[in-house]
Structure formats: C-alpha cells, structure tokens
Design a protein around this motif. Structure first.
Motif, PDB file in Angstrom:
ATOM      1  N   GLN A 169       0.872  -1.164   0.000  1.00 55.90           N
ATOM      2  CA  GLN A 169       0.000   0.000   0.000  1.00 55.90           C
ATOM      3  C   GLN A 169       0.917   1.224   0.000  1.00 55.90           C
ATOM      4  O   GLN A 169       1.877   1.270   0.760  1.00 55.90           O
ATOM      5  CB  GLN A 169      -0.874   0.029   1.244  1.00 55.90           C
ATOM      6  CG  GLN A 169      -1.823  -1.152   1.385  1.00 55.90           C
ATOM      7  CD  GLN A 169      -2.583  -1.076   2.688  1.00 55.90           C
ATOM      8  OE1 GLN A 169      -3.007  -0.015   3.117  1.00 55.90           O
ATOM      9  NE2 GLN A 169      -2.744  -2.219   3.348  1.00 55.90           N
TER      10      GLN A 169
ATOM     11  N   GLN B 188       2.138   0.431   4.000  1.00 59.04           N
ATOM     12  CA  GLN B 188       2.240  -0.890   4.603  1.00 59.04           C
ATOM     13  C   GLN B 188       2.522  -1.909   3.502  1.00 59.04           C
ATOM     14  O   GLN B 188       1.906  -1.837   2.435  1.00 59.04           O
ATOM     15  CB  GLN B 188       0.925  -1.299   5.303  1.00 59.04           C
ATOM     16  CG  GLN B 188       0.533  -0.484   6.506  1.00 59.04           C
ATOM     17  CD  GLN B 188       1.330  -0.825   7.756  1.00 59.04           C
ATOM     18  OE1 GLN B 188       2.100  -1.768   7.763  1.00 59.04           O
ATOM     19  NE2 GLN B 188       1.147  -0.051   8.808  1.00 59.04           N
TER      20      GLN B 188
ATOM     21  N   SER C 185       0.362  -8.040   4.024  1.00 61.16           N
ATOM     22  CA  SER C 185       0.743  -9.125   4.930  1.00 61.16           C
ATOM     23  C   SER C 185       1.049 -10.401   4.154  1.00 61.16           C
ATOM     24  O   SER C 185       0.255 -10.860   3.332  1.00 61.16           O
ATOM     25  CB  SER C 185      -0.394  -9.380   5.927  1.00 61.16           C
ATOM     26  OG  SER C 185      -0.059 -10.442   6.796  1.00 61.16           O
TER      27      SER C 185
ATOM     28  N   ARG D 182      -4.525   4.914  10.301  1.00 59.13           N
ATOM     29  CA  ARG D 182      -4.475   3.996   9.158  1.00 59.13           C
ATOM     30  C   ARG D 182      -3.049   3.543   8.866  1.00 59.13           C
ATOM     31  O   ARG D 182      -2.793   2.366   8.599  1.00 59.13           O
ATOM     32  CB  ARG D 182      -5.044   4.692   7.915  1.00 59.13           C
ATOM     33  CG  ARG D 182      -5.052   3.814   6.668  1.00 59.13           C
ATOM     34  CD  ARG D 182      -5.145   4.631   5.398  1.00 59.13           C
ATOM     35  NE  ARG D 182      -3.953   5.449   5.184  1.00 59.13           N
ATOM     36  CZ  ARG D 182      -3.755   6.214   4.117  1.00 59.13           C
ATOM     37  NH1 ARG D 182      -4.699   6.296   3.193  1.00 59.13           N
ATOM     38  NH2 ARG D 182      -2.645   6.922   3.980  1.00 59.13           N
TER      39      ARG D 182
ATOM     40  N   TRP E 261      -1.838   1.213  11.717  1.00 59.66           N
ATOM     41  CA  TRP E 261      -2.539  -0.069  11.786  1.00 59.66           C
ATOM     42  C   TRP E 261      -3.150  -0.399  10.430  1.00 59.66           C
ATOM     43  O   TRP E 261      -2.458  -0.938   9.584  1.00 59.66           O
ATOM     44  CB  TRP E 261      -3.593  -0.034  12.902  1.00 59.66           C
ATOM     45  CG  TRP E 261      -2.979  -0.004  14.263  1.00 59.66           C
ATOM     46  CD1 TRP E 261      -2.452  -1.063  14.954  1.00 59.66           C
ATOM     47  CD2 TRP E 261      -2.799   1.150  15.103  1.00 59.66           C
ATOM     48  NE1 TRP E 261      -1.955  -0.634  16.162  1.00 59.66           N
ATOM     49  CE2 TRP E 261      -2.151   0.710  16.283  1.00 59.66           C
ATOM     50  CE3 TRP E 261      -3.118   2.499  14.977  1.00 59.66           C
ATOM     51  CZ2 TRP E 261      -1.833   1.574  17.319  1.00 59.66           C
ATOM     52  CZ3 TRP E 261      -2.800   3.370  16.004  1.00 59.66           C
ATOM     53  CH2 TRP E 261      -2.158   2.910  17.161  1.00 59.66           C
ATOM     54  N   ASP E 262      -4.427  -0.090  10.214  1.00 62.77           N
ATOM     55  CA  ASP E 262      -5.056  -0.446   8.941  1.00 62.77           C
ATOM     56  C   ASP E 262      -6.303   0.412   8.721  1.00 62.77           C
ATOM     57  O   ASP E 262      -6.607   1.307   9.512  1.00 62.77           O
ATOM     58  CB  ASP E 262      -5.417  -1.937   8.928  1.00 62.77           C
ATOM     59  CG  ASP E 262      -5.345  -2.529   7.524  1.00 62.77           C
ATOM     60  OD1 ASP E 262      -5.499  -1.768   6.549  1.00 62.77           O
ATOM     61  OD2 ASP E 262      -5.129  -3.756   7.399  1.00 62.77           O
TER      62      ASP E 262
END
Length: 510
Positions: free
Chosen positions: A62, A74, A77, A469, A472-473
């Motif tokens: 991202q 990020q 994952s 954001r 974390w997300d």
C-alpha cells in the motif's frame, strides 16, 4: 458498416488506422443509447476487472505518492515485498535501475513498472530512514488480494459496523467472515455502511442480501425488451436474519449497493439512513471482442422486490456535448445540490404515480431513481471551507501525515501499543498543525484564520484517522473518522432509542 469500412480501407486516398476508426465508430454508436453502454479497449478491460476479480499481480504494497516519491504505507501481509524485508515508511526510488523519484513520473507509469506477471522478478532501490546508503531488494511478483471490506469492528458493545467499498468476487466471503467474528464478540445489531460504494458484481449483491432475508424472499428482478424477467431469491441460509439492521447510503452508492438496500427496505428488514442513492439500475451484458476489448451493452433494468425501477431518468441518445456524453445525466448530483436535496428532506418530492408499498408493513416507498432513505441525513457543510478544500485537494493533509509518521513511527508504536490507547489519548498537537500550515504556504494556499478555525475539528479528525491507518489499517481509520460521520452517529442514536421500531411501524420518513 462493413461496406463503409471496406471502402475506406481500399479506396481512401491516405493510409488510415482501421482499428482506431472502428473504435471511434463503436463509441459514437453507444453514446446514442444510454449513459452506461460503453466500450473498453483491452488494457482498460484488464484494469476494470482487477478490483472486482479480487486480485492483481504485483509487489504487494500500500503506498502514497509524496513529493514525487513512492512512500510505502504498509506492505501487504505475507506478500512478496514483506517477505524480502520491505518495511512501512520505506521510499521506493528506482525500479530496475530506472529512477521513479523526483522525475515527475505519473502514478500510472510507476504502477505499470511495479506490476507484472506472477513469478516475474523486479529490482527495487529503497531509501530507508536511519540508513545512509540505498538498499536493494529483488522481489518476485505474486498475486495480491484486493479486499472489498474497508472496516469491521464493534462500534458499541452490542453493535457491529461493517463497511464495504465494492461488490467483488470475494465480497460475500469477506462479509461472512467478519460477521461471524463480530457475532463472537456479542454483536446483536449491525450497521452496514455502503456510503460511496459504486457497485460491482450482481452475484455479490445477491449473496450479501441473502445474509439478511428469509427463504424465497425476492431480492431483485431484471427485465428488458429482449430479456425475459429474471428473478433472484434469497436462499434463507443467511447468518443475520434477525437483529436490528441499518444500511447507510449516500449519493455515491450505486448499482449493487442499491440492489441490496432496495431489497432490505422493501422487505422491511432494516432502516435505511443517509441520502438518496445514485440511481444506477441498468443491466449491462459484457460482449467480448476478439482483440480483448469489450462492449458493455445495456439489456435490461433492475427492479426492487416492490417493483421500483432503480434507474434514474435519462434521455436516450441525448447529446449535449461534443464527445456525445450525457451531460445532464452526469451532472445530476450537482442539480441535487442546487435544488437543496442534499441539505433538506423537504426539497425532495415524488409524484404519487411513483408510489409503491413495502412487502410486509406496506410502508410507502418511491420509484423514480435511486433508493430514498427512511431517515434523511443532510450533508454537513458547517466544517467545509475553501481553505480545507484547497489543502485537501493539494495533498497537504496527506503529506503532513506522511511526514509525521516518517519521523515518529517507532515512538508512536512504542507509546500506543494498542489502537484503543491511541484512540483515547492521542491528540493532534499544535506542532503538527503548524507543520501543515507551513506546507500549505509552500503550496501557495492563502491562509484564512476564520476558515481554518471553522474547519479545524474536521482537519484534526482527518489527520488522526490517517495516522491511525498508517500505524494499523483501514479499520482503525474508520474507527476514528466515524466519530464525526453524521450518518454513522445518527444510526447509533436510532439503534439506542425507540426510533428504529417507530420508523418501521409508522412508515414515515424522518
């Protein structure tokens, strides 16, 4: 058509690009029909399908563009970038020895260099804070998932919140997984947020509506001049057929969003909160062409269980601009603002001829374009100013966040090891705001003290949400921003009072 093409190919004085001529002819023909019959070339088809299919092939990060540099928010994952050690906060400055930073390269060009076939390799040059020399990584591209759900969390002790951004191949699976997780946490009531959701696959909408409706309850039907009526029913296998349900929509909720919302409203299964949805109820059949391009031809219309046509009015073949676009249709939202519909429910009027009744409680609902909510929430214009518009449009708020995160990521995560602590204790300091104002000055945005103070609560909320954001997300982003979202807050008030039952029983629009 074929005769004309033959004549041009064989008799025209100069050499012509036949493919381009055919493309332009197809586009002009479709423009005579309706706003949603369209032509897409092969490259456009691939880009269009990626968000709905649920994956693309690339490096798995991202990112945001900050001052001509790709800034990693990020890594995905367990994706290819994370596997080789690329971290949040890294800056990608070169791809396969070609500089992408500081060279005014478009985001589209950068993405085309990062994406590629599964198992292909790409060399990345990374600049990392605290490391003097550039780092080099070889990344093996892979399939990268694209998720339909933006957020899923318990917004109150017995109330869950799920936000869906599109209806794709994995939407129903993602929703069901989130739903079960929330039910394990004690969820009894649900807020389903479809604000800004532009639609997607019909099957995904049907699968989602099935989660709420009883067996054999009609979800939607389609009908056209040469298309027989097709009906789609709930199977009765859903996991949320009981419990209070509120659906949030706005003027950008369209197509599949309207199918789900219309079914829930027509069966009196839940309360719809927000503003009238977009009104996209035309069914397109994809027709693949030999070169990989595609025509999406309108063949039918969507109708809700009560018989309401979702599609808003348009004049077939109406050309109001040189490119043949449906100008008045495309400017419908502007007309809604100008007519006062966005700020006052009293400005919305439907003729009695469009009146329909819901299936169970016989409440009055209206056809005529879009889904009108049971509870109207006006656009909150009190905090929006020209100054805020300028700093948002020129990326100042986003750049302020990126710079703050880059300088403070480790200390923030050490201090706020859980989001709950961050949510409770973190505040936007004057230093952050000063940095933002200075950045705005560099962008030649004129400072206005009155407008700044008026927009300050909104600016602080956006900064805090964006920082969350990046730490974390997306769920954490919405956990912050929803605290100042009028529709979300109104939904919570409705659920915590007798209004929910009153709206369904009385049938009155509030």
């Amino acid at each position: 058509m074929q005769m004309a093409q033959f004549a041009i190919t064989n008799l025209y004085v100069d050499k012509v690009d036949e493919n381009k001529l055919v493309e332009e002819a197809i586009i002009k023909m479709l423009a005579q029909l309706d706003p949603h019959s369209t032509y897409s070339d092969a490259q456009e088809v691939k880009k269009m399908n990626e968000p709905l299919v649920g994956n693309f092939e690339g490096i798995g990060v991202q990112f945001n563009m900050v001052e001509d540099t790709l800034f990693v928010i990020q890594p995905v994952s367990n994706g290819p970038s994370e596997k080789v050690g690329i971290l949040a906060g890294d800056r990608i400055v070169a791809v396969n020895d070609t500089a992408i930073a500081g060279v005014k390269m478009s985001t589209e060009d950068i993405m085309s260099r990062l994406r590629g076939p599964k198992d292909s390799k790409v060399n990345l040059t990374i600049v990392r804070r605290g490391i003097k020399d550039p780092l080099h990584f070889k990344v093996v591209r892979d399939k990268i998932p694209i998720y339909s759900l933006d957020a899923s969390y318990m917004i109150q002790p017995k109330t869950g919140y799920i936000r869906i951004n599109r209806f794709g191949a994995t939407t129903a699976e993602e929703f069901n997984k989130s739903l079960k997780e929330l039910q394990k946490k004690g969820m009894k009531d649900l807020i389903l947020d479809l604000q800004g959701n532009g639609g997607g696959y019909l099957n995904a909408a049907i699968d989602l509506a099935n989660e709420f409706l009883e067996q054999k309850e009609l979800i939607v039907y389609t009908e056209g001049r040469n298309s027989q009526r097709s009906e789609f029913f709930a199977k009765g296998t859903g996991d949320f057929k009981k419990g209070k349900l509120i659906v949030l929509v706005d003027e950008f909720s369209a197509s599949a969003s309207e199918i789900v919302t219309g079914a829930i409203q027509d069966w009196d299964r839940g309360v719809v909160v927000g503003r009238r949805s977009f009104g996209k109820g035309l069914v397109q059949r994809p027709i693949d062409l030999p070169d990989g391009s595609m025509i999406r031809l309108t063949v039918a219309r969507y109708y809700t269980p009560a018989g309401r046509c979702i599609q808003k009015p348009y004049k077939a073949g109406e050309k109001e601009s040189e490119d043949g676009s449906f100008t008045s249709y495309n400017q419908d939202l502007i007309h809604r603002y100008n007519n006062g519909e966005m700020t006052s429910a009293d400005s919305i009027h439907f003729p009695d001829s469009l009146k329909c009744l819901t299936k169970k409680l016989k409440r009055v609902v209206y056809a005529g374009g879009g889904i009108m909510p049971d509870y109207f929430v006006p656009v909150d214009t009190t905090q929006y100013t020209v100054y805020h518009q300028n700093i948002a449009a020129k990326g100042v708020i986003l750049k302020t966040t990126m710079k703050f995160i880059e300088n403070n990521r480790k200390s923030l995560l050490a201090k706020y090891n859980k989001f709950e602590t961050y949510e409770k204790d973190f505040t936007i300091s004057e230093d952050i705001l000063k940095e933002m104002r200075e950045m705005a000055d560099k962008e030649k945005i004129t400072f206005d003290e009155k407008q700044y103070q008026q927009s300050l609560p909104l600016i602080k909320a956006q900064l805090k949400a964006l920082i969350a954001r990046d730490l974390w997300d997306m769920t954490e982003y919405f956990r912050v921003i929803n605290q100042s979202n009028p529709s979300v807050q109104r939904a919570l008030e409705i659920l915590s009072s007798t209004e929910y039952e009153n709206i369904l029983k009385s049938g009155k629009r509030l």
